[in-house]
Design a protein around this motif. Structure first.
Motif, PDB file in Angstrom:
ATOM      1  N   LEU A  50       0.835  -1.212   0.000  1.00  0.00           N
ATOM      2  CA  LEU A  50       0.000   0.000   0.000  1.00  0.00           C
ATOM      3  C   LEU A  50       0.867   1.259   0.000  1.00  0.00           C
ATOM      4  O   LEU A  50       0.635   2.186  -0.786  1.00  0.00           O
ATOM      5  CB  LEU A  50      -0.915   0.020   1.222  1.00  0.00           C
ATOM      6  CG  LEU A  50      -2.155  -0.855   1.157  1.00  0.00           C
ATOM      7  CD1 LEU A  50      -2.790  -0.964   2.528  1.00  0.00           C
ATOM      8  CD2 LEU A  50      -3.142  -0.311   0.152  1.00  0.00           C
ATOM      9  N   LYS A  51       1.856   1.285   0.867  1.00  0.00           N
ATOM     10  CA  LYS A  51       2.742   2.453   0.946  1.00  0.00           C
ATOM     11  C   LYS A  51       3.449   2.691  -0.383  1.00  0.00           C
ATOM     12  O   LYS A  51       3.536   3.831  -0.860  1.00  0.00           O
ATOM     13  CB  LYS A  51       3.774   2.273   2.056  1.00  0.00           C
ATOM     14  CG  LYS A  51       3.198   2.384   3.447  1.00  0.00           C
ATOM     15  CD  LYS A  51       4.268   2.131   4.490  1.00  0.00           C
ATOM     16  CE  LYS A  51       3.659   2.055   5.875  1.00  0.00           C
ATOM     17  NZ  LYS A  51       4.643   1.710   6.905  1.00  0.00           N
ATOM     18  N   ASN A  52       3.958   1.611  -0.973  1.00  0.00           N
ATOM     19  CA  ASN A  52       4.672   1.744  -2.247  1.00  0.00           C
ATOM     20  C   ASN A  52       3.748   2.199  -3.374  1.00  0.00           C
ATOM     21  O   ASN A  52       4.131   3.015  -4.215  1.00  0.00           O
ATOM     22  CB  ASN A  52       5.352   0.435  -2.621  1.00  0.00           C
ATOM     23  CG  ASN A  52       6.535   0.139  -1.737  1.00  0.00           C
ATOM     24  OD1 ASN A  52       7.159   1.041  -1.177  1.00  0.00           O
ATOM     25  ND2 ASN A  52       6.864  -1.136  -1.590  1.00  0.00           N
ATOM     26  N   ARG A  53       2.521   1.673  -3.398  1.00  0.00           N
ATOM     27  CA  ARG A  53       1.575   2.064  -4.440  1.00  0.00           C
ATOM     28  C   ARG A  53       1.199   3.535  -4.303  1.00  0.00           C
ATOM     29  O   ARG A  53       1.166   4.279  -5.285  1.00  0.00           O
ATOM     30  CB  ARG A  53       0.313   1.201  -4.382  1.00  0.00           C
ATOM     31  CG  ARG A  53       0.485  -0.236  -4.794  1.00  0.00           C
ATOM     32  CD  ARG A  53       1.063  -0.375  -6.171  1.00  0.00           C
ATOM     33  NE  ARG A  53       0.138   0.022  -7.203  1.00  0.00           N
ATOM     34  CZ  ARG A  53      -0.139  -0.687  -8.288  1.00  0.00           C
ATOM     35  NH1 ARG A  53       0.441  -1.850  -8.494  1.00  0.00           N
ATOM     36  NH2 ARG A  53      -0.972  -0.239  -9.181  1.00  0.00           N
ATOM     37  N   VAL A  54       0.918   3.971  -3.089  1.00  0.00           N
ATOM     38  CA  VAL A  54       0.555   5.373  -2.860  1.00  0.00           C
ATOM     39  C   VAL A  54       1.737   6.269  -3.203  1.00  0.00           C
ATOM     40  O   VAL A  54       1.584   7.286  -3.886  1.00  0.00           O
ATOM     41  CB  VAL A  54       0.072   5.593  -1.406  1.00  0.00           C
ATOM     42  CG1 VAL A  54      -0.034   7.078  -1.089  1.00  0.00           C
ATOM     43  CG2 VAL A  54      -1.256   4.891  -1.181  1.00  0.00           C
ATOM     44  N   ARG A  55       2.916   5.886  -2.767  1.00  0.00           N
ATOM     45  CA  ARG A  55       4.124   6.671  -3.050  1.00  0.00           C
ATOM     46  C   ARG A  55       4.336   6.798  -4.561  1.00  0.00           C
ATOM     47  O   ARG A  55       4.628   7.881  -5.076  1.00  0.00           O
ATOM     48  CB  ARG A  55       5.339   5.992  -2.402  1.00  0.00           C
ATOM     49  CG  ARG A  55       6.454   6.938  -2.079  1.00  0.00           C
ATOM     50  CD  ARG A  55       7.585   6.243  -1.332  1.00  0.00           C
ATOM     51  NE  ARG A  55       7.215   6.007   0.054  1.00  0.00           N
ATOM     52  CZ  ARG A  55       7.420   4.862   0.707  1.00  0.00           C
ATOM     53  NH1 ARG A  55       8.010   3.855   0.112  1.00  0.00           N
ATOM     54  NH2 ARG A  55       7.059   4.738   1.951  1.00  0.00           N
ATOM     55  N   GLY A  56       4.167   5.700  -5.276  1.00  0.00           N
ATOM     56  CA  GLY A  56       4.332   5.727  -6.732  1.00  0.00           C
ATOM     57  C   GLY A  56       3.264   6.568  -7.418  1.00  0.00           C
ATOM     58  O   GLY A  56       3.549   7.308  -8.361  1.00  0.00           O
ATOM     59  N   LEU A  57       2.038   6.453  -6.942  1.00  0.00           N
ATOM     60  CA  LEU A  57       0.935   7.204  -7.544  1.00  0.00           C
ATOM     61  C   LEU A  57       1.148   8.704  -7.384  1.00  0.00           C
ATOM     62  O   LEU A  57       1.065   9.456  -8.357  1.00  0.00           O
ATOM     63  CB  LEU A  57      -0.390   6.783  -6.904  1.00  0.00           C
ATOM     64  CG  LEU A  57      -1.644   7.427  -7.479  1.00  0.00           C
ATOM     65  CD1 LEU A  57      -1.912   6.914  -8.887  1.00  0.00           C
ATOM     66  CD2 LEU A  57      -2.837   7.158  -6.579  1.00  0.00           C
ATOM     67  N   VAL A  58       1.424   9.154  -6.175  1.00  0.00           N
ATOM     68  CA  VAL A  58       1.535  10.594  -5.930  1.00  0.00           C
ATOM     69  C   VAL A  58       2.832  11.191  -6.473  1.00  0.00           C
ATOM     70  O   VAL A  58       2.954  12.408  -6.564  1.00  0.00           O
ATOM     71  CB  VAL A  58       1.354  10.947  -4.434  1.00  0.00           C
ATOM     72  CG1 VAL A  58      -0.002  10.477  -3.941  1.00  0.00           C
ATOM     73  CG2 VAL A  58       2.464  10.392  -3.583  1.00  0.00           C
ATOM     74  N   ALA A  59       3.772  10.357  -6.861  1.00  0.00           N
ATOM     75  CA  ALA A  59       5.008  10.850  -7.473  1.00  0.00           C
ATOM     76  C   ALA A  59       4.796  11.221  -8.936  1.00  0.00           C
ATOM     77  O   ALA A  59       5.624  11.888  -9.541  1.00  0.00           O
ATOM     78  CB  ALA A  59       6.117   9.808  -7.356  1.00  0.00           C
ATOM     79  N   GLY A  60       3.663  10.817  -9.494  1.00  0.00           N
ATOM     80  CA  GLY A  60       3.370  11.086 -10.895  1.00  0.00           C
ATOM     81  C   GLY A  60       3.002  12.540 -11.140  1.00  0.00           C
ATOM     82  O   GLY A  60       2.757  13.313 -10.218  1.00  0.00           O
ATOM     83  N   PRO A  61       2.915  12.908 -12.415  1.00  0.00           N
ATOM     84  CA  PRO A  61       2.651  14.300 -12.784  1.00  0.00           C
ATOM     85  C   PRO A  61       1.240  14.785 -12.480  1.00  0.00           C
ATOM     86  O   PRO A  61       0.981  15.979 -12.510  1.00  0.00           O
ATOM     87  CB  PRO A  61       2.908  14.318 -14.292  1.00  0.00           C
ATOM     88  CG  PRO A  61       2.661  12.911 -14.719  1.00  0.00           C
ATOM     89  CD  PRO A  61       3.109  12.049 -13.576  1.00  0.00           C
ATOM     90  N   ASP A  62       0.316  13.873 -12.176  1.00  0.00           N
ATOM     91  CA  ASP A  62      -1.068  14.264 -11.898  1.00  0.00           C
ATOM     92  C   ASP A  62      -1.310  14.635 -10.441  1.00  0.00           C
ATOM     93  O   ASP A  62      -2.439  14.950 -10.067  1.00  0.00           O
ATOM     94  CB  ASP A  62      -2.029  13.132 -12.284  1.00  0.00           C
ATOM     95  CG  ASP A  62      -2.097  12.934 -13.786  1.00  0.00           C
ATOM     96  OD1 ASP A  62      -1.662  13.847 -14.529  1.00  0.00           O
ATOM     97  OD2 ASP A  62      -2.574  11.885 -14.225  1.00  0.00           O
ATOM     98  N   PHE A  63      -0.270  14.588  -9.629  1.00  0.00           N
ATOM     99  CA  PHE A  63      -0.430  14.863  -8.200  1.00  0.00           C
ATOM    100  C   PHE A  63       0.583  15.901  -7.752  1.00  0.00           C
ATOM    101  O   PHE A  63       1.736  15.875  -8.159  1.00  0.00           O
ATOM    102  CB  PHE A  63      -0.259  13.584  -7.390  1.00  0.00           C
ATOM    103  CG  PHE A  63      -1.347  12.579  -7.652  1.00  0.00           C
ATOM    104  CD1 PHE A  63      -2.498  12.567  -6.883  1.00  0.00           C
ATOM    105  CD2 PHE A  63      -1.237  11.673  -8.690  1.00  0.00           C
ATOM    106  CE1 PHE A  63      -3.515  11.665  -7.141  1.00  0.00           C
ATOM    107  CE2 PHE A  63      -2.247  10.764  -8.957  1.00  0.00           C
ATOM    108  CZ  PHE A  63      -3.389  10.762  -8.185  1.00  0.00           C
TER     109      PHE A  63
END
Length: 112
Positions: free
Chosen positions: A81-94
């Protein structure tokens, strides 16, 4: 290539200008491709399942993202979960809003 080697001195300026125009055109095309690559994000099904519950411009607590992954995907392990959230929010849409919160900004601030 052999054509370039046999350039007459009086044609050299025209050949150089054509070459410069071609280089500038290629540089512009590369810049356009790079811009498109940065703005296009390929989310997988799990990320899409979470993003479907977010509104553009919405400020989202990180804890809510964890809950969305748990509720709408098969991800349960804390580290995952932590890794998925970290990866998601590191993207250009966040974008980071403040400690523990992000803003879902798929348009990159282009909305008015």
């Amino acid at each position: 290539m052999s054509e370039e080697l046999n350039v007459r001195p009086e044609d050299a300026l025209e050949v150089a200008q054509q070459a410069l125009a071609e280089v500038q055109d290629l540089e512009q095309r590369v810049a356009e491709l790079e811009a498109n690559d940065e703005s296009t994000v390929d989310y997988d099904d799990r990320d899409e399942a979470v993003i479907d519950y977010l509104d553009p411009g919405e400020t989202v607590p990180i804890k809510r993202l964890h809950k969305l992954y748990q509720r709408h995907t098969d991800i349960r392990a804390d580290d995952t979960l932590k890794n998925r959230v970290r990866g998601l929010v590191a993207g250009p849409d966040f974008k980071i809003a403040r400690a523990g919160e992000i803003v879902y900004d798929p348009d990159g601030g282009e909305r008015r």
